[in-house]
Design a protein around this motif. Structure first.
Motif, short mmCIF file in Angstrom:
data_model
loop_
_atom_site.label_atom_id
_atom_site.label_comp_id
_atom_site.label_asym_id
_atom_site.label_seq_id
_atom_site.Cartn_x
_atom_site.Cartn_y
_atom_site.Cartn_z
N GLU A 27 0.84 -1.21 0.00
CA GLU A 27 0.00 0.00 0.00
C GLU A 27 0.87 1.25 0.00
N GLU A 28 1.94 1.24 0.82
CA GLU A 28 2.84 2.40 0.91
C GLU A 28 3.55 2.67 -0.42
N VAL A 29 3.99 1.60 -1.07
CA VAL A 29 4.68 1.76 -2.35
C VAL A 29 3.71 2.19 -3.44
N GLY A 30 2.52 1.59 -3.43
CA GLY A 30 1.50 1.90 -4.44
C GLY A 30 1.22 0.69 -5.31
N TRP A 31 -0.04 0.28 -5.37
CA TRP A 31 -0.42 -0.90 -6.15
C TRP A 31 -0.14 -0.72 -7.64
N GLU A 32 -0.09 0.54 -8.08
CA GLU A 32 0.17 0.78 -9.51
C GLU A 32 1.59 0.36 -9.90
N HIS A 33 2.48 0.22 -8.91
CA HIS A 33 3.86 -0.18 -9.20
C HIS A 33 4.05 -1.69 -9.15
N LEU A 34 3.06 -2.42 -8.62
CA LEU A 34 3.20 -3.86 -8.48
C LEU A 34 2.97 -4.57 -9.82
N VAL A 35 3.90 -5.43 -10.20
CA VAL A 35 3.80 -6.17 -11.45
C VAL A 35 3.30 -7.59 -11.21
N ARG A 36 3.94 -8.27 -10.26
CA ARG A 36 3.56 -9.64 -9.94
C ARG A 36 3.54 -9.86 -8.43
N LEU A 37 2.68 -10.79 -8.01
CA LEU A 37 2.56 -11.10 -6.59
C LEU A 37 2.33 -12.60 -6.44
N GLY A 38 3.22 -13.27 -5.69
CA GLY A 38 3.10 -14.71 -5.51
C GLY A 38 1.90 -15.08 -4.67
N GLY A 39 1.44 -16.32 -4.79
CA GLY A 39 0.26 -16.78 -4.07
C GLY A 39 0.38 -16.67 -2.57
N PHE A 43 6.82 -13.69 -2.91
CA PHE A 43 7.47 -13.16 -4.11
C PHE A 43 6.64 -12.01 -4.67
N LEU A 44 7.32 -10.92 -5.00
CA LEU A 44 6.64 -9.79 -5.64
C LEU A 44 7.64 -9.02 -6.48
N SER A 45 7.13 -8.28 -7.43
CA SER A 45 8.01 -7.44 -8.25
C SER A 45 7.35 -6.09 -8.47
N PHE A 46 8.19 -5.06 -8.46
CA PHE A 46 7.72 -3.69 -8.65
C PHE A 46 8.32 -3.11 -9.93
N ARG A 47 7.54 -2.28 -10.59
CA ARG A 47 7.98 -1.57 -11.79
C ARG A 47 8.24 -0.12 -11.41
N VAL A 48 9.44 0.37 -11.78
CA VAL A 48 9.83 1.74 -11.47
C VAL A 48 10.32 2.41 -12.74
N LEU A 49 9.90 3.65 -12.97
CA LEU A 49 10.37 4.42 -14.12
C LEU A 49 11.54 5.30 -13.70
N ASP A 50 12.60 5.32 -14.53
CA ASP A 50 13.69 6.23 -14.23
C ASP A 50 13.38 7.61 -14.82
N LYS A 51 14.31 8.54 -14.71
CA LYS A 51 14.06 9.91 -15.14
C LYS A 51 13.91 10.05 -16.66
N LYS A 52 14.35 9.05 -17.40
CA LYS A 52 14.20 9.07 -18.85
C LYS A 52 12.95 8.32 -19.29
N VAL A 57 12.30 -3.33 -13.59
CA VAL A 57 11.59 -4.23 -12.69
C VAL A 57 12.54 -4.75 -11.61
N MET A 58 12.09 -4.67 -10.37
CA MET A 58 12.84 -5.23 -9.23
C MET A 58 12.04 -6.39 -8.67
N GLU A 59 12.66 -7.58 -8.63
CA GLU A 59 12.02 -8.76 -8.07
C GLU A 59 12.49 -8.97 -6.64
N ILE A 60 11.53 -9.28 -5.76
CA ILE A 60 11.83 -9.39 -4.33
C ILE A 60 11.34 -10.73 -3.80
N GLN A 61 12.20 -11.44 -3.09
CA GLN A 61 11.84 -12.69 -2.44
C GLN A 61 11.87 -12.48 -0.93
#
Length: 267
Positions: A27-39, A43-52, A57-61
């Motif tokens: 919730e703090e990061v924002g659901w719009e940034h979430l790409v995948r979420l394990g059952g 496991f989850l991954s977030f999408r981040v845009l750089d300045k360009k 995508v950052m994958e987190i275990q």
């Protein structure tokens, strides 16, 4: 990420402190940034845009003992950042560290983008932002592998020639003879053509190359390369929505995962 995934996560948050922690931190990061979420939310991954405007995508275990046990992180970058973590750290801090890491690599990625746009890449399907080299067609069934300095991407790259011995030997001599002509402020393609004394092949038109189309779910052109995806590893988008008002491209794997996450989806 779909509303149904958010609702599923919210229900799980009622079952344990681990689920509650993960839900509240997404919730703090924002659901719009979430790409995948394990059952099981490990496991989850977030999408981040750089300045360009480039998507990363950052994958987190996560361990079930999170946050006492630090998360394991993988990113689409040539090297991982040094994770700063404590018992009081949260996923938002992790995303911030990722954003700071992306900022340090802007010059490197701008150079890679310039190469990818102006030159013909060998096996462009495998070329990614996590690689610090590019193999480029130079004609006559020959190519050159360029190793880009991550910390000084505009500098003269290390190179290795591939192809016919006679032609390659001639190219090596031409390269060595003109090496002092490299000018760091000139476009990469111009520098290469100046050193090699030849016009280099240009890339295939984007409109004719469906490998350049990003997936509408994971926002990447190609799936990650790894054993987890089996024969789909590294695949480009392979499905296009038939609805004319959509016409987005997808990886079949992403599409199946997304449909399975919707409880009302029929087999």
């Amino acid at each position: 990420m779909e509303v149904n995934e958010e609702a599923r996560c919210k229900e799980l948050a009622k079952l344990s402190s681990f689920y509650h922690a993960v839900y509240s931190e997404i919730e703090e990061v924002g659901w719009e940034h979430l790409v995948r979420l394990g059952g099981d939310l490990t496991f989850l991954s977030f999408r981040v845009l750089d300045k360009k405007g480039r998507a990363h995508v950052m994958e987190i275990q996560l361990d079930k003992a999170y946050p006492r046990v630090p998360p394991m992180v993988s990113v689409d970058a040539p090297y991982i950042f040094n994770l700063e973590w404590s018992m009081n750290s949260r996923l938002k801090k992790l995303v911030q560290q990722f954003e700071e890491h992306l900022e340090k690599l802007q010059g490197f990625w701008s150079t890679l983008d310039q190469i990818d746009r102006s030159l013909q890449i060998v096996d462009s399907k495998q070329a990614s932002r996590a690689m610090s080299y590019r193999q480029i067609h130079i004609g006559n069934d020959c190519s050159i592998i360029l190793s880009i300095d991550i910390n000084d991407p505009r500098s003269l790259p290390e190179c290795r020639f591939m192809g016919s011995g006679t032609i390659v030997n001639s190219l090596k001599k031409t390269w060595k003879r003109n090496i002092s002509r490299w000018i760091r402020d000139k476009p990469f393609s111009e520098n290469l053509e100046c050193l090699l004394k030849t016009e280099l092949p240009r890339p295939v038109d984007e409109e004719e190359n469906n490998h350049l189309v990003e997936c509408g779910i994971c926002y990447a052109q190609y799936l990650p390369i790894g054993d987890e995806l089996g024969p789909n590893s590294g695949n480009a988008t392979d499905y296009t929505c038939e609805n004319n008002s959509c016409s987005k491209a997808f990886h079949s794997t992403c599409l199946v995962d997304w449909l399975r996450s919707i409880t009302t989806t029929r087999q």
